[in-house]
Motif scaffolding. Sequence first.
Motif, PDB file in Angstrom:
ATOM      1  N   LEU A  94       0.906  -1.322  -0.058  1.00  0.00           N
ATOM      2  CA  LEU A  94       0.093   0.107   0.102  1.00  0.00           C
ATOM      3  C   LEU A  94       0.869   1.146  -0.099  1.00  0.00           C
ATOM      4  N   TRP A  95       0.937   1.975  -0.945  1.00  0.00           N
ATOM      5  CA  TRP A  95       1.520   3.071  -1.292  1.00  0.00           C
ATOM      6  C   TRP A  95       0.795   4.509  -1.240  1.00  0.00           C
ATOM      7  N   ILE A 103       3.274  11.484   0.599  1.00  0.00           N
ATOM      8  CA  ILE A 103       3.631  10.686  -0.738  1.00  0.00           C
ATOM      9  C   ILE A 103       4.794   9.857  -0.570  1.00  0.00           C
ATOM     10  N   GLY A 104       4.718   8.661  -0.800  1.00  0.00           N
ATOM     11  CA  GLY A 104       5.788   7.598  -0.647  1.00  0.00           C
ATOM     12  C   GLY A 104       5.926   6.797   0.342  1.00  0.00           C
ATOM     13  N   ARG A 105       5.280   6.996   1.329  1.00  0.00           N
ATOM     14  CA  ARG A 105       4.973   6.053   2.532  1.00  0.00           C
ATOM     15  C   ARG A 105       4.561   4.658   1.968  1.00  0.00           C
ATOM     16  N   CYS A 146      11.500  -3.359   0.614  1.00  0.00           N
ATOM     17  CA  CYS A 146      12.781  -3.033   0.893  1.00  0.00           C
ATOM     18  C   CYS A 146      13.168  -1.915  -0.423  1.00  0.00           C
ATOM     19  N   CYS A 147      12.787  -2.298  -1.625  1.00  0.00           N
ATOM     20  CA  CYS A 147      13.336  -1.744  -2.837  1.00  0.00           C
ATOM     21  C   CYS A 147      12.410  -0.441  -2.887  1.00  0.00           C
ATOM     22  N   LEU A 148      11.227  -0.368  -2.656  1.00  0.00           N
ATOM     23  CA  LEU A 148      10.397   0.715  -2.556  1.00  0.00           C
ATOM     24  C   LEU A 148      10.591   1.729  -1.542  1.00  0.00           C
ATOM     25  N   ALA A 149      10.866   1.187  -0.479  1.00  0.00           N
ATOM     26  CA  ALA A 149      11.078   2.081   0.718  1.00  0.00           C
ATOM     27  C   ALA A 149      12.603   2.614   1.014  1.00  0.00           C
ATOM     28  N   ASP A 197      16.864   5.271  -2.681  1.00  0.00           N
ATOM     29  CA  ASP A 197      17.230   5.139  -4.266  1.00  0.00           C
ATOM     30  C   ASP A 197      15.515   5.585  -4.716  1.00  0.00           C
ATOM     31  N   VAL A 198      14.742   5.160  -4.314  1.00  0.00           N
ATOM     32  CA  VAL A 198      13.171   5.436  -4.847  1.00  0.00           C
ATOM     33  C   VAL A 198      12.508   6.641  -4.232  1.00  0.00           C
ATOM     34  N   GLN A 199      12.553   6.565  -2.504  1.00  0.00           N
ATOM     35  CA  GLN A 199      11.966   7.737  -2.157  1.00  0.00           C
ATOM     36  C   GLN A 199      12.468   9.067  -2.301  1.00  0.00           C
TER      37      GLN A 199
END
Length: 793
Positions: A128-129, A137-139, A174-177, A180-182
């Motif tokens: 859930l993004w 935004i981003g959590r 782990c990738c989306l948090a 590099d993404v955040q």
Amino acid sequence: MLQLAVRGKLTSTSSDDDNILSHLSRADDFVSADIASGVGAKRKEIEFDLSTPPFEIPSSWQWVRLDTIASYIQRGKSPTYADSGSIKIISQKCIQWTGFADQPCRWLDADAFKKFGRERIIRDGDLLWNSTGTGTIGRIINFDGAPFGEQIFVADSHVTVVRLALGDPKYVWCCLASPDVQRTLESDASGSTNQVELSTSYVRNTWVPFPPLAEQKRIVAKVGELMALCDTLEERRDRAISLKRATAASALIDLNEANTAEATAERWDRIAPRFSELFDELETIEALRGTILDLVTKGRFSNGAASSVNQYEAIRSRIEDRVAQKKIRKPKQTSGFCTDTLAPLPDGWRWVQLGDLCWSVTDGPHFSPKYVDAKIGVPFISTRNIVSGKLDFSGCKFISRLDHEEFSRRTKPEHGDLLYTKGGTTGVAAVNRSDKEFSVWVHIAVLKFDHDLIVPEYLAYTLNSPRCYKQSQEFTQGIGNRDLGLTRLINIILPLPPVAEQKRIVARIDELMALCDLLEEQVREGERLNTELLASLVHTLSASGPEGGNGPRLLEPVTGEGAVSFKSIKAPPANVVNRLNNRNDPRTTKIAAGGDEHLLARSADVDSKFKEAVLVGAIVKAFFEAGGEPIGNFRLQKAVYFARRHSGEHALNREFARKAAGPYNPSMKHSGGIAIAKQKNWLREARGRYGFGHVPGGAAAEMKEWIDTYAYGEIAGWVADQFRFKKNEDWETLATVDYAIEHMRSLGVEPNASKVLDYIRADDEWRPKIEKLGLTEFSIQSAIIEIKALFEA
């Protein structure tokens, strides 16, 4: 850790792992199977953007778009709300870095739910993004519905749901948090400045470094172990810092308790060689500044030379002459005071009231004037322009020259006058050393006096001392509209030395404040170097050598006495489990670690942490409204403790530990109420007169609904009323004795002063409190009486 994890720097590849290409070649089959079962949903094909993968990965990994491995990527629906029901709606407030909180959920209208497809129902493992709004935004969380039984959840239109057909959701989290993404989300997101949007297209295009499935699980396990180690190191660091702060506080107390100038000089010389060691934090340096100013009000910087001139009588005579000559109106009469309770002063000094020294005390207009452009206007000063005891024109507003001339008929600031804040943030003095023309608002008092008899800088230093500042806060009235009235501020009591002595004192304080400035500069430079070192380390570890042969890895094998076995960390703290598993189950949960399963007990669920955040926010708000100053971590920890006790909770029901400065709950700062309230911008750190602390943040208004829901306003107000004028030592004494009483009663022992003292003496962590706080049977008995009045009445 996350940044290194998704680069293959935390784990090693294994020849036993399946070929990732064979898995990815079947991704379409997995997606189609989910769609056929109603778990996934068909979506239009998109043409991927031209972006390239952002960094190198091991050769056994593959870069994939999130769209490739997901069977469902969709924003939730705009809901129709109901007052009650059976379907809960997940909003952005529910999605926190600390995990999922269902308290903010609202109910979905039953008829509206009939229009929802099966794929809209949130399932275990869904990502859930949060997808809208600067700051929110981003959590992202990995949803686990186990704690909620059969409860059905759906997402609202501000949340993007990502359901994987292939891959470990915890690894993809782990990738989306990861940074590099955040770190680029807000700048990359579309929409206006006030409402940035994370589009579905952006989500589908997101690059994911994809290792073999077995390695994904090893990475998740390793991240859990390392986060646990980090939490352990943080706790040790906090303990070391607490002990150092206690040592610094003890040194300052010893300095402040010197009875003569000679004793002060002797004790100063004793700690001076250790200044850079004792005062290596902004908080302790600010405490040192306060002690220096406090020593001024006690005459501890006096050289002992008495003056033959009666300073006070000379000042009063000048004022009376002006009145007789009708140059000024007769100043307001001060209240008078009794000297019996005041400390003795050196020869030639005298206790006086502020109004007795000034021939004029006025303020600015009691209304907001019309502001004009800076190019044609005159500066108009408010409390925001009195910064750290200095006049700062930055950001000031401007008024017309006509208004300036009108306001100057009543109040005209001149060179050498003292500016004293009396509205909003009250009790801060600054000498006007500017030659600019300006006017002041109602919240600034302008004090005029004879500069040949009173050195302006001496008066400013004295008014900014803890003794005088405390009086200013006691004289300040109101909560929302705080005001230190002119007729009250003139009654502040302060010491008046001979003018020659004032000059020597100012020179000495200037010298010591320069030392404090140097210490602060060293601290900030150290923080800057630490930040740069960490950034350099992460860059070195992550920028090259993904196979481990050409570049460094994070964890090289360590052997011998200094070796650390990560498998020996059998029980990571609950907040680590929360970050990885996103569980808020008050029961137990399992996490894989190095191939073994460790059973982990949750100490507090997300619900309690969210409520704790609301309580923390309410307390910070109450203290700021009452005193206008930040509340530091020490006092905030104790304030939460006292609030819970006032609510009827028992001390042992919470995670308060017998630390050196305890009772203290370390998780509150790192993953609990303080951390959550900061993350939600309900509070922020700010520097006050005595160091850094917490003040209401930019989103503080959002707390009101929750404060009202949990009825925390009255509790927080009670804590502020009862404790805000108490010293830190009094806070600690009361909390320590109360905790001891609670523990002894839980063991069936009825406490008394002697038993409580023995209890403290028997505890290695708390034994130093006896000397630090000066604990005796008499002082403990006094604390027991006060505790009964506070919590048992």
